[in-house]
Each structure stands twice: as C-alpha cells, then as structure tokens.
Design a protein around this motif. Structure first.
Motif, PDB file in Angstrom:
ATOM      1  N   ASN A  50       4.202   8.614  25.017  1.00  0.00           N
ATOM      2  CA  ASN A  50       4.127   9.930  25.645  1.00  0.00           C
ATOM      3  C   ASN A  50       4.598   9.857  27.097  1.00  0.00           C
ATOM      4  OD1 ASN A  50       2.821  11.612  23.562  1.00  0.00           O
ATOM      5  ND2 ASN A  50       1.072  10.237  23.828  1.00  0.00           N
ATOM      6  N   GLN A 135      -0.511  11.411  16.393  1.00  0.00           N
ATOM      7  CA  GLN A 135      -0.131  12.417  17.388  1.00  0.00           C
ATOM      8  C   GLN A 135      -1.189  13.505  17.552  1.00  0.00           C
ATOM      9  OE1 GLN A 135       4.225  13.515  16.977  1.00  0.00           O
ATOM     10  NE2 GLN A 135       3.947  12.414  15.056  1.00  0.00           N
ATOM     11  N   ASN A 139      -0.541  15.965  22.297  1.00  0.00           N
ATOM     12  CA  ASN A 139       0.275  17.177  22.181  1.00  0.00           C
ATOM     13  C   ASN A 139      -0.446  18.373  21.553  1.00  0.00           C
ATOM     14  OD1 ASN A 139       2.473  16.097  23.483  1.00  0.00           O
ATOM     15  ND2 ASN A 139       3.517  15.465  21.624  1.00  0.00           N
ATOM     16  N   LYS A 336       8.999  13.059  18.939  1.00  0.00           N
ATOM     17  CA  LYS A 336       8.135  12.000  19.446  1.00  0.00           C
ATOM     18  C   LYS A 336       8.693  10.621  19.120  1.00  0.00           C
ATOM     19  CE  LYS A 336       4.892  12.721  21.180  1.00  0.00           C
ATOM     20  NZ  LYS A 336       4.734  12.936  22.638  1.00  0.00           N
TER      21      LYS A 336
END
Length: 342
Positions: A50, A135, A139, A336
């Motif tokens: 990230n 994830q 996010n 990502k």
C-alpha cells in the motif's frame, strides 16, 4: 498441528529511504516465532503493498512504531491474510482457521509467519478468497469511512457530486462502486487517459484527465453545473489537490487521505470564509477504533456480493520486491500490488 519450519523469508527495512535503493533486505533465514498465551501463529498467504507501506519504508509514516521511534530493522507490511497453524494456551481459534491479522503500529505482514494476539484476528468467511481478504482493511474500510463522513458532514443531499483524485487506484475504484451504491455521483481525476474507459465501465459518472485540461477547477465547475463539488477526497495534494479544493461548493468538505505528489495543497482564505468550506484529513487508524465491530462484517458482505471488487494489478513473490515497488510507482497502475508469501 501442522508442521512449521524454524526459519522463514521476511522482507526487512534495514534503513529508511527510497525503497529501490538498498533500504530493504530479504532475510531468508529469519526465525519463525512461537505463540505465547492468547496468541496464534499465522502462516501468511498474501500481503499488500500500500502507499502507507511505501511511506513506512521511507520513514515518514506515523502509524508504525519503528518509524516514529526512528528504528529500522523490522518487517514492514500493514495488512495481509493467512491461516492459523499453531496456538498458544487459552485460544479458541483452531489451526486451519483463515484470518486477517490486525497488526496496527507493529506492522509485519511481509513475512511468511507471524505471531499475533488471537483478539487481533478477524476470521475470513469461506466464500471470500485469500487474495481478497488480504485487502480487507486499508482500502475498503477507508472508502466506507470517508463516505460515511461525507454523508454526515457534506451538503450531498442537495448536491450529489464528489471529486476524487487518484481515481484509478484500487481504493479509487472501490470509491466509485460504493458511492454509486449510495446514490452519489463521482468526478474522477486521473493523470493520463490509460484507465479512463475502465473507470467509466466501473460506474464513474465523469472522468477528468489532468493532462487534457488546462484548468481543472473550471472543468469541475462545468461538470457540476456551476455548483461546485459537495466534497473532495484527495490522495495527491499539490496542484491537483489545490485545484480540486478550489472547486468546492459552499459548505463543501475536503478530505485529504494521501500525499502522492509530496506537496501540500494551498487553500484560499476567501474560500474558507465566504464559502464556509471545511478542510480535514482522514486516517483509518483514528476512524476505525471508534466503529462497531459490525463494520468489518458489512465490508465482507459487500465483498461477497461483489458490491466492492478489489482489483489486483499483479502478484509478486517476496524475492521480487524491487519489481513490485517499480509496479507500485507506475503512473498507470490499475490495481493492488500483492506479495504471495506461501
């Protein structure tokens, strides 16, 4: 209990600075820790790369204790997924349970095995795969949090337009999906046209390519019928963030959650006074602890129903971390970057 090795691969921050210039080292003989009372050993499957992880390596992210204490020599990585392979005494989680470990200020997902308190593990539903579960935290929850704040504090009832920068990122794509689900309209700012059609197909109401516009703020005013935007969510700062901020409507809300340009925005005093705009930041580490535990299950439900779809650009082996960072820095990155750990 599954057979657990005594050593593992771990990507360590050996000094702070440019991730491409010797700040990281792959340790192929790092010890595998043993769980204590109330702890579990998690075999990690995937870990994310990230923007906050980049800032961690650079030594500027305040959410990691080793960074604030200026102490390199640790494993970075803020989120990932895996399965429990061993437990300490007093644990109710069973070996084989798939989990997302909440690592907080310690970080550490860029390794094959880690120990964490059982209380800091979120079990993963059977119908959510490992790469998606990896994830879960940064996010999706940031998108939920920012939209919640906007709907509570911005004038979206009379003006549904929200501007977001870095709209081609994984977070940006999720923002488009959830904003649309909530009946809000998005103006999505990107630097080049490479991902424009993808965002339109995803549900973007408008896409503005910075390289094609001489005056970004005027374009936003045009798209909103002269009203301006009810809210801006900005991950870029600098000239782009400044232009978006100046396009806010009266009573508009600016949320800054990133600084990809490395430069701050500039805010007009007249906008603060006469338009009564509000400038504030959004940091998941502050918002999340105030939320009920049900917010995580809400996100899992949206992932199950494909209301939020995390887009993966590429999955790298831990050994290929330099290539992973190069992909992360690509201006046309579409999703990502993940590490596959075991």
């Amino acid at each position: 209990m599954a057979s657990v090795p005594t050593t593992q691969k771990a990507l360590e921050v050996v000094q702070f600075g440019d991730p491409l210039k010797g700040t990281l080292k792959l340790n192929k003989e790092a010890p595998v820790p043993k769980p204590g009372d109330g702890q579990v050993l998690v075999e990690m499957k995937y870990a994310c790369l990230n923007p906050a992880d980049v800032f961690t390596v650079q030594g500027i992210y305040p959410g990691v204790k080793n960074v604030t204490e200026k102490k390199p020599g640790f494993v970075a990585g803020l989120e990932g997924s895996g399965k429990v392979v061993a437990t300490g005494s007093g644990c109710s989680l069973k070996a084989g349970t798939r989990v997302v470990p909440l690592l907080g200020e310690r970080a550490g997902s860029w390794q094959q095995y880690l120990v964490v308190s059982e209380k800091q593990c979120i079990p993963v539903p059977d119908d959510v795969d490992d790469a998606t579960a990896a994830q879960l935290f940064v996010n999706p929850l940031t998108v939920v949090g920012m939209l919640d704040e906007i709907q509570q504090k911005a004038p979206v009832k009379d003006n549904p337009w929200i501007v977001q920068t870095a709209a081609n990122s994984t977070l940006g794509r999720m923002f488009i999906q959830l904003a649309r689900k909530r009946g809000l309209k998005t103006i999505n700012v990107i630097r080049t046209s490479a991902t424009k059609q993808e965002l339109v197909q995803l549900g973007a109401d408008e896409v503005v390519v910075v390289s094609e516009e001489s005056e970004l703020s005027k374009k936003i005013l045009q798209l909103t019928g002269g009203k301006g935007a009810a809210a801006v969510v900005d991950a870029v700062g600098g000239e782009i963030g400044t232009a978006c901020c100046s396009s806010l409507a009266k009573g508009g809300l600016f949320q800054g959650y990133g600084l990809q340009s490395g430069q701050p925005i500039q805010v007009s005093n007249s906008d603060l006074i006469f338009k009564d705009i509000v400038i504030r930041g959004f940091w998941l580490a502050i918002w999340f602890p105030k939320q009920p535990s049900s917010v995580v299950q809400e996100v899992f439900d949206m992932l199950r129903k494909k209301e939020l779809v995390p887009h993966i650009q590429k999955i790298f082996a831990l050994e290929d971390y330099l290539e992973a960072f190069k992909a992360q820095f690509s201006p046309d990155r579409r999703g990502k970057i993940l590490f596959k750990l075991t």
